[in-house]
Design a protein around this motif. Sequence first.
Motif, PDB file in Angstrom:
ATOM      1  N   LEU A 124       6.680  14.665  -7.183  1.00 60.71           N
ATOM      2  CA  LEU A 124       5.365  14.393  -7.761  1.00 60.71           C
ATOM      3  C   LEU A 124       4.943  12.935  -7.708  1.00 60.71           C
ATOM      4  CD1 LEU A 124       5.492  16.701 -10.905  1.00 60.71           C
ATOM      5  CD2 LEU A 124       4.253  17.072  -8.760  1.00 60.71           C
ATOM      6  N   HIS A 125       5.812  12.059  -7.238  1.00 62.02           N
ATOM      7  CA  HIS A 125       5.467  10.634  -7.231  1.00 62.02           C
ATOM      8  C   HIS A 125       6.136   9.935  -6.059  1.00 62.02           C
ATOM      9  CE1 HIS A 125       4.639   6.593  -8.501  1.00 62.02           C
ATOM     10  NE2 HIS A 125       5.913   6.323  -8.685  1.00 62.02           N
ATOM     11  N   SER A 126       5.309   9.509  -5.121  1.00 59.31           N
ATOM     12  CA  SER A 126       5.822   8.843  -3.924  1.00 59.31           C
ATOM     13  C   SER A 126       4.810   7.813  -3.437  1.00 59.31           C
ATOM     14  CB  SER A 126       6.059   9.883  -2.824  1.00 59.31           C
ATOM     15  OG  SER A 126       6.370   9.258  -1.611  1.00 59.31           O
ATOM     16  N   HIS A 127       5.324   6.783  -2.809  1.00 59.83           N
ATOM     17  CA  HIS A 127       4.458   5.763  -2.207  1.00 59.83           C
ATOM     18  C   HIS A 127       4.481   5.918  -0.683  1.00 59.83           C
ATOM     19  CE1 HIS A 127       3.551   3.711  -5.967  1.00 59.83           C
ATOM     20  NE2 HIS A 127       4.774   4.074  -6.324  1.00 59.83           N
ATOM     21  N   VAL A 128       4.250   7.150  -0.236  1.00 65.63           N
ATOM     22  CA  VAL A 128       4.294   7.507   1.175  1.00 65.63           C
ATOM     23  C   VAL A 128       3.013   7.129   1.923  1.00 65.63           C
ATOM     24  CG1 VAL A 128       3.476   9.878   0.840  1.00 65.63           C
ATOM     25  CG2 VAL A 128       5.021   9.358   2.752  1.00 65.63           C
ATOM     26  N   LEU A 129       1.916   6.917   1.216  1.00 67.13           N
ATOM     27  CA  LEU A 129       0.654   6.581   1.886  1.00 67.13           C
ATOM     28  C   LEU A 129       0.700   5.124   2.334  1.00 67.13           C
ATOM     29  CD1 LEU A 129      -1.896   8.435  -0.421  1.00 67.13           C
ATOM     30  CD2 LEU A 129      -0.622   9.304   1.552  1.00 67.13           C
ATOM     31  N   PRO A 130       0.387   4.857   3.590  1.00 65.75           N
ATOM     32  CA  PRO A 130       0.626   3.521   4.161  1.00 65.75           C
ATOM     33  C   PRO A 130      -0.413   2.469   3.792  1.00 65.75           C
ATOM     34  CG  PRO A 130      -0.372   4.920   5.816  1.00 65.75           C
ATOM     35  CD  PRO A 130      -0.129   5.792   4.601  1.00 65.75           C
ATOM     36  N   GLY A 131       0.102   1.253   3.596  1.00 67.13           N
ATOM     37  CA  GLY A 131      -0.738   0.076   3.475  1.00 67.13           C
ATOM     38  C   GLY A 131      -1.531  -0.072   2.194  1.00 67.13           C
ATOM     39  N   LEU A 132      -1.230   0.725   1.177  1.00 67.14           N
ATOM     40  CA  LEU A 132      -2.028   0.670  -0.036  1.00 67.14           C
ATOM     41  C   LEU A 132      -1.365  -0.126  -1.158  1.00 67.14           C
ATOM     42  CD1 LEU A 132      -3.318   4.353  -0.194  1.00 67.14           C
ATOM     43  CD2 LEU A 132      -4.473   2.336   0.732  1.00 67.14           C
ATOM     44  N   ASP A 133      -0.059  -0.126  -1.171  1.00 64.73           N
ATOM     45  CA  ASP A 133       0.651  -0.785  -2.273  1.00 64.73           C
ATOM     46  C   ASP A 133       2.030  -1.240  -1.787  1.00 64.73           C
ATOM     47  OD1 ASP A 133       2.068   1.621  -2.184  1.00 64.73           O
ATOM     48  OD2 ASP A 133       1.381   2.320  -4.125  1.00 64.73           O
ATOM     49  N   ASP A 134       3.018  -1.178  -2.650  1.00 59.63           N
ATOM     50  CA  ASP A 134       4.359  -1.640  -2.302  1.00 59.63           C
ATOM     51  C   ASP A 134       5.211  -0.558  -1.653  1.00 59.63           C
ATOM     52  OD1 ASP A 134       4.485  -0.147  -4.622  1.00 59.63           O
ATOM     53  OD2 ASP A 134       5.726  -1.555  -5.724  1.00 59.63           O
ATOM     54  N   GLY A 135       4.575   0.500  -1.161  1.00 60.59           N
ATOM     55  CA  GLY A 135       5.274   1.589  -0.490  1.00 60.59           C
ATOM     56  C   GLY A 135       5.290   1.402   1.017  1.00 60.59           C
ATOM     57  N   ALA A 136       5.042   2.492   1.729  1.00 59.34           N
ATOM     58  CA  ALA A 136       5.055   2.465   3.196  1.00 59.34           C
ATOM     59  C   ALA A 136       4.099   1.400   3.716  1.00 59.34           C
ATOM     60  CB  ALA A 136       4.670   3.832   3.745  1.00 59.34           C
ATOM     61  N   VAL A 137       4.585   0.582   4.641  1.00 62.36           N
ATOM     62  CA  VAL A 137       3.760  -0.513   5.162  1.00 62.36           C
ATOM     63  C   VAL A 137       2.839  -0.060   6.283  1.00 62.36           C
ATOM     64  CG1 VAL A 137       5.367  -2.317   4.461  1.00 62.36           C
ATOM     65  CG2 VAL A 137       5.585  -1.302   6.727  1.00 62.36           C
ATOM     66  N   ASP A 138       3.225   1.012   6.993  1.00 62.75           N
ATOM     67  CA  ASP A 138       2.403   1.501   8.098  1.00 62.75           C
ATOM     68  C   ASP A 138       2.662   2.989   8.298  1.00 62.75           C
ATOM     69  OD1 ASP A 138       4.872   1.636   9.486  1.00 62.75           O
ATOM     70  OD2 ASP A 138       4.531  -0.298  10.453  1.00 62.75           O
ATOM     71  N   ILE A 139       1.926   3.590   9.215  1.00 60.09           N
ATOM     72  CA  ILE A 139       2.027   5.032   9.410  1.00 60.09           C
ATOM     73  C   ILE A 139       3.409   5.435   9.920  1.00 60.09           C
ATOM     74  CG2 ILE A 139       1.044   5.007  11.745  1.00 60.09           C
ATOM     75  CD1 ILE A 139       0.530   7.702   8.992  1.00 60.09           C
ATOM     76  N   GLU A 140       4.038   4.590  10.704  1.00 56.89           N
ATOM     77  CA  GLU A 140       5.384   4.904  11.181  1.00 56.89           C
ATOM     78  C   GLU A 140       6.359   5.026  10.013  1.00 56.89           C
ATOM     79  OE1 GLU A 140       3.462   2.432  12.530  1.00 56.89           O
ATOM     80  OE2 GLU A 140       2.994   3.416  14.428  1.00 56.89           O
ATOM     81  N   ALA A 141       6.254   4.124   9.043  1.00 58.20           N
ATOM     82  CA  ALA A 141       7.106   4.194   7.851  1.00 58.20           C
ATOM     83  C   ALA A 141       6.801   5.456   7.055  1.00 58.20           C
ATOM     84  CB  ALA A 141       6.931   2.947   6.992  1.00 58.20           C
TER      85      ALA A 141
END
Length: 112
Positions: free
Chosen positions: A4-21
Motif C-alpha cells: 500500500l505504500h511505495s515510492h515507485v513513481l519516478p522523479g517525484l520524490d526520494d524514490g525511483a529517480v527514473d523510469i528504469e529504476a
Amino acid sequence: MIDLHSHVLPGLDDGAVDIEASVEMARSMAADGITVVCGTPHVRDDYPTSVEAMEDALALVTDAVADAEITIDIRGGGEIALERLPQLDARTRARFGLGGNAMLLLLETPYS
C-alpha cells in the motif's frame, strides 16, 4: 500480496529517480510475490507533488511495466503530509486516494 505504500513513481520524490529504476522496483516486487502496489509519492512542502504529476508518472510506469511484461498492478495515491491536507481541495484529495479509492488517504504524520 498488496503493497500500500511505495515510492515507485519516478522523479517525484526520494524514490525511483527514473523510469528504469521504477521498472526494476516493479520487477523486484513482482518476484517477491506482490501483485498490487500503490505508488504513493510524498505530498509535502519539500516534495510538493501535484496530482497531475502523480497521474502522469503512474501512466508512464504502468505502460513501462506492461511493456516489460511484469505482472503487477500499479495504482496511484499520495503520501500526504498532515499539515498539507487542508491546502488540498476535495477533488484533489480524492484523486490522491490510496489505490485509486477516493475514500482512503495515506497520511504522513509530522516527525515530532
